[in-house]
Design an enzyme around this catalytic site. Structure first.
Site, PDB file in Angstrom:
ATOM      1  N   GLY A  74      34.061  40.839  35.857  1.00 28.27           N
ATOM      2  CA  GLY A  74      34.620  41.173  37.160  1.00 28.27           C
ATOM      3  C   GLY A  74      34.570  42.646  37.468  1.00 28.27           C
ATOM      4  N   SER A  75      33.405  43.256  37.260  1.00 28.71           N
ATOM      5  CA  SER A  75      33.314  44.716  37.347  1.00 28.71           C
ATOM      6  C   SER A  75      32.509  45.209  38.541  1.00 28.71           C
ATOM      7  CB  SER A  75      32.715  45.281  36.052  1.00 28.71           C
ATOM      8  OG  SER A  75      31.542  44.591  35.671  1.00 28.71           O
TER       9      SER A  75
ATOM     10  N   ILE B 213      39.542  47.448  40.009  1.00 32.30           N
ATOM     11  CA  ILE B 213      39.845  47.976  38.690  1.00 32.30           C
ATOM     12  C   ILE B 213      38.672  47.784  37.741  1.00 32.30           C
ATOM     13  CG2 ILE B 213      41.315  47.663  36.668  1.00 32.30           C
ATOM     14  CD1 ILE B 213      43.633  47.038  38.590  1.00 32.30           C
ATOM     15  N   GLY B 214      38.014  46.636  37.821  1.00 29.80           N
ATOM     16  CA  GLY B 214      36.882  46.373  36.936  1.00 29.80           C
ATOM     17  C   GLY B 214      35.757  47.364  37.122  1.00 29.80           C
TER      18      GLY B 214
ATOM     19  N   TYR C 207      50.097  33.683  39.906  1.00 36.09           N
ATOM     20  CA  TYR C 207      49.504  34.910  39.357  1.00 36.09           C
ATOM     21  C   TYR C 207      50.313  35.407  38.167  1.00 36.09           C
ATOM     22  CZ  TYR C 207      47.820  39.768  39.327  1.00 36.09           C
ATOM     23  OH  TYR C 207      47.299  40.988  38.969  1.00 36.09           O
TER      24      TYR C 207
END
Length: 264
Positions: free
Chosen positions: A14-15, A19-20, A154
């Site tokens: 997930g980059s 943040i990733g 979440y």
């Protein structure tokens, strides 16, 4: 302190944004070879181009796959068979009320936020232990410790990540492989930022005013008094992945701006 990750290969799920992407950028700036992951080829290409802006000499590659599925994890593992560093940063939030969450929503969140990291760790951990060096990081959240009523699903997945991370750290004890969780607080990332921008447009407020309103209503204990940047979260992750952090394992490291009112 100079962090040098030259010769280390990092896989960051997930980059392609948020943040990733900041983590992938920070690791590349520290000299690591980085494998970028996202759901589409276009997003992967764009992320790599972004990283090259500040790390032009970095060794970068990308794998487009949805790691919220068994098939997506298998594709990433096949195209990037080995890694010294694994950052499980992929994640999502649905922003639905408890009453509106369906069984499918709960299962989707669990598959993406929890099982992606379980499956990727299961693939990469044996090689790390054999080589006697490795870093595994789960990007959890302060919501793991303070489950929010507006995102119960979440919070559940983020708490599960803490249990998984600590258990794997126990499994990897004395192997030279460290396993930790990093817990961001409210962060101006792509996903959350889109939600806040939508509120700003609907209400005619500035994004800064919406952020302050969110903090006052939902995170009044914040000592920072603002949202964190993705780079501030990435700085902690890069350190945890370094040789200098070799004595840090099995921990949950908060980068939450003091939201969690606890001294330990």
């Amino acid at each position: 302190m100079k962090i040098d990750l030259t010769g280390k290969r990092a896989v960051v799920s997930g980059s392609t944004a948020g943040i990733g992407l900041a983590i992938a950028t920070g690791l590349a700036q520290a000299g690591a070879e980085v494998v970028v992951n996202g759901r589409t080829e276009e997003r992967v290409r764009n992320a790599i181009a972004h990283i090259r802006e500040t790390a032009p000499d970095a060794i970068l590659s990308g794998v487009a796959s949805d790691v919220g599925t068994v098939e997506g994890v298998a594709k990433l593992a096949a195209e990037a068979a080995e890694a010294d560093i694994l950052v499980n940063s992929v994640g999502a939030a649905l922003f639905k009320s408890f009453d509106d969450l369906t069984d499918e929503d709960w299962l989707f969140m669990y598959q993406l936020n929890v099982m992606s990291g379980v499956r990727l760790t299961k693939h990469y951990l044996p090689g790390m232990m054999q080589r006697r060096w490795g870093r595994i990081v789960f990007i959890s959240s302060e919501s793991a410790l303070n489950p929010p009523k507006e995102m119960i699903d979440y919070g559940m997945t983020k708490a599960a990540q803490l249990a998984v991370s600590r258990g794997i750290a126990e499994l990897a004890a004395k192997s030279g492989v460290t396993v930790n969780s990093v817990l961001p607080g409210p962060t101006r990332s792509e996903g959350f930022g889109n939600v806040l921008e939508g509120i700003a447009q609907q209400t005619g407020q500035t994004i800064e005013a919406v952020e302050q309103g969110f903090l006052e209503q939902n995170r009044p204990t914040s000592l920072l008094g603002r949202f964190s940047t993705t780079e501030e979260i990435a700085n902690m992750v890069v350190y945890v992945c370094s040789q200098q952090a070799s004595a840090t394992s099995g921990t949950a490291l908060r980068v939450d701006g003091g939201v969690v009112r606890s001294i330990v």
